[in-house]
Design a protein around this motif. Structure first.
Motif, mmCIF file in Angstrom:
data_model
loop_
_atom_site.group_PDB
_atom_site.id
_atom_site.type_symbol
_atom_site.label_atom_id
_atom_site.label_comp_id
_atom_site.label_asym_id
_atom_site.label_seq_id
_atom_site.Cartn_x
_atom_site.Cartn_y
_atom_site.Cartn_z
ATOM 1 N N LYS A 263 2.203 2.490 -3.294
ATOM 2 C CA LYS A 263 1.388 3.293 -4.286
ATOM 3 C C LYS A 263 1.382 4.550 -4.334
ATOM 4 C CE LYS A 263 -1.897 -0.645 -4.214
ATOM 5 N NZ LYS A 263 -3.287 -1.151 -3.900
ATOM 6 N N LYS B 76 -9.180 6.605 -12.384
ATOM 7 C CA LYS B 76 -9.103 5.307 -12.941
ATOM 8 C C LYS B 76 -8.567 5.256 -14.210
ATOM 9 C CE LYS B 76 -13.433 3.593 -10.812
ATOM 10 N NZ LYS B 76 -14.701 3.040 -11.019
ATOM 11 N N ASN C 298 -1.039 2.055 -10.390
ATOM 12 C CA ASN C 298 -1.963 2.070 -9.234
ATOM 13 C C ASN C 298 -1.750 3.065 -8.450
ATOM 14 O OD1 ASN C 298 -2.993 -0.581 -9.829
ATOM 15 N ND2 ASN C 298 -1.393 -1.399 -8.998
ATOM 16 N N THR C 299 -2.696 3.630 -7.974
ATOM 17 C CA THR C 299 -2.645 4.953 -6.820
ATOM 18 C C THR C 299 -3.413 4.447 -5.803
ATOM 19 O OG1 THR C 299 -4.501 6.083 -7.639
ATOM 20 C CG2 THR C 299 -2.377 6.488 -8.911
ATOM 21 N N ARG C 300 -3.183 5.212 -4.622
ATOM 22 C CA ARG C 300 -4.265 5.104 -3.289
ATOM 23 C C ARG C 300 -4.701 6.403 -2.901
ATOM 24 N NH1 ARG C 300 -0.871 6.769 1.122
ATOM 25 N NH2 ARG C 300 1.101 6.843 0.781
ATOM 26 N N GLU D 262 0.845 -1.034 0.086
ATOM 27 C CA GLU D 262 0.062 0.005 0.144
ATOM 28 C C GLU D 262 0.802 1.200 -0.068
ATOM 29 O OE1 GLU D 262 -3.301 0.255 -0.299
ATOM 30 O OE2 GLU D 262 -3.193 -1.667 -0.695
#
Length: 500
Positions: A376, A391, A396-398, A373
């Motif tokens: 990201k 999106k 990937n991002t958080r 996590e």
């Protein structure tokens, strides 16, 4: 009459004998090689199924990348194959606009080293020169006239044709001892030593087209995932640049509908059959807002370039863009290989997760958060197409937590110095904004009690010659009040920072 018949009979017998001898000789010539071939074939068939290795004294053909002596030159330039690539072997081609030159030349001054680098700034028109800039910037040249080339894209600008020809025009200047041509924009900042590290991995005698894609999935869809973005910078090996120069003008005329310079380069690369070699340290930064989330979770790769710096917020608070980048030069000069490299460690006593982006920032999170996590990037930035949302990122991002207790305490670089100690070569200091985190009902210490973080690190210039692995960090005991002391460096044998 009878004598004539006897003569003809004798002649026929003689001719027949001669032909017989010729036929016999011909058969003998055919039979002897066939017999020899048959004997050898029988020897081969009777040989053992696993013959012993060839003796070392026999000549063996070796791959060209091995350091061997041969009587014949293996490559066009064999003398330089095994010499280390340096900045001298790289020539920069910088695409610039006369309208923006007075401002954007300040970005180039941040990274340009006049005594070590070679390159040209290519402008569309002549600009007024400042004598003070002569020793701070590359030479300026005016691009050739491209009005004869067709351009049919309704949303773009035909300057894209001019910029796409920069590599070819730079090649034609005839500079010696060139291995790589590197393309960039006037608002691109390069980390030169890391650029050398990346290009040193590749054989410059081969065809290479090296760069990276956009952060926006839609940008890559509209243009190409196989295209290197010129703002983030890309590198072309010398022999490939020669091939490009031979055919580029004809190639450009075949693609009048394309938008920019980057896709024209990639179209020609596709015709030459050379794919993009991806290096994640080249950053186009097709985003808006704050780069903090991206820089604090930089991939495990040398930071090579930063782009679109006019379109994002300054990377340090309370500073303008140029001042922020000047501040970043301090750790860049001390340990460019470690710049922005993320380390993750845990304070088990206080139940904290700590992320160090060396030379830039430290974050302290309440609770134990898994590395997958923390790796990201936090979404402190917006997509190039804001309506597309998170999106539409190509990675990937958080999200940023709405719960204030889950937000990290952030500490930004204050200073970095070389200690002269081989064990801990540098110490960098990070300070917070003096904003207290709210007290939570969790039985976890409040990170806001820490006002300063000290990070000790030994520079490792050969870090990128090994298999990629995130550096380890360790919490060190200290008597300094409200100070967190961390050691960052290469993981020792069998060392694992384990979640417990």
């Amino acid at each position: 009459m009878k004598d004539q018949e006897n003569f003809l009979c004798h002649l026929n017998m003689k001719t027949s004998t001669t032909l017989s001898r010729l036929m016999f000789s011909l058969l003998l010539l055919i039979a002897v090689p066939y017999l020899f071939y048959s004997i050898n074939s029988l020897k081969i068939l009777r040989s053992p199924p696993n013959p012993s290795p060839l003796p070392l004294s026999l000549p063996v053909t070796l791959p060209v990348h091995l350091n061997v002596s041969t009587s014949e030159p293996l490559l066009e330039n064999p003398k330089t194959l095994h010499e280390n690539t340096t900045l001298h072997h790289i020539v920069f081609g910088i695409g610039a606009s006369s309208k923006l030159w007075d401002h954007r030349k300040n970005y180039i001054k941040l990274w340009w080293r006049p005594d070590e680098m070679r390159g040209i700034v290519w402008l569309d028109e002549h600009v007024k020169k400042d004598p003070d800039d002569d020793n701070l910037l590359p030479p300026i040249m005016i691009s050739s006239n491209t009005s004869d080339f067709p351009y049919k894209n309704p949303k773009g600008h035909r300057s894209a044709i001019r910029i796409s020809r920069i590599i070819s025009e730079t090649l034609k200047l005839g500079m010696k001892d060139v291995r790589w041509f590197v393309m960039g924009d006037d608002d691109t900042v390069f980390v030169a030593d890391n650029l050398v590290r990346v290009l040193s991995k590749y054989d410059h005698n081969q065809y290479y087209y090296i760069g990276s894609s956009s952060e926006s999935h839609l940008q890559n869809i509209y243009f190409s995932y196989g295209m290197a973005y010129g703002g983030g910078g890309f590198a072309i090996s010398y022999p490939l640049a020669k091939e490009l120069a031979r055919m580029q003008d004809r190639c450009i005329k075949r693609y009048p509908e394309l938008y920019g310079s980057d896709d024209r380069i990639q179209a020609c690369m596709a015709e030459l059959g050379v794919p993009l070699t991806r290096e994640p340290g080249f950053h186009q930064y097709d985003v808006y807002g704050n780069l903090y989330g991206l820089l604090a979770a930089h991939p495990i790769a040398p930071l090579v370039s930063l782009h679109h710096l006019d379109l994002v917020e300054p990377i340090f608070p309370d500073m303008d863009r140029i001042q922020s980048l000047q501040k970043l030069k301090v750790p860049m000069q001390l340990d460019s290989a470690g710049l922005m490299q993320q380390s993750i460690c845990y304070d088990q006593t206080r139940q904290w997760t700590i992320s160090v982006s060396w030379g830039y920032t430290v974050q302290i999170f309440r609770g134990i958060i898994p590395p997958r996590e923390i790796e990201k990037p936090a979404r402190t930035f917006l997509n190039w197409y804001p309506k597309a949302g998170y999106k539409a990122f190509a990675f990937n991002t958080r999200s940023l937590s709405k719960n204030s207790c889950q937000r990290p305490s952030i500490y930004c670089l204050a200073d970095a110095v070389y200690t002269g100690n081989n064990k801990n070569g540098t110490v960098s200091m990070y300070v917070g904004p003096n904003i207290s985190n709210p007290d939570c009902k969790w039985k976890i210490s409040n990170p806001s009690q820490i006002v300063k973080v000290e990070v000790y690190k030994r520079p490792d210039p050969y870090f990128w010659n090994k298999a990629p692995r995130r550096n380890c960090c360790r919490i060190l005991p200290t008597k300094k009040k409200r100070t967190l002391v961390i050691d960052v460096g290469e993981c020792q044998k069998d060392e694992v920072i384990e979640i417990r």
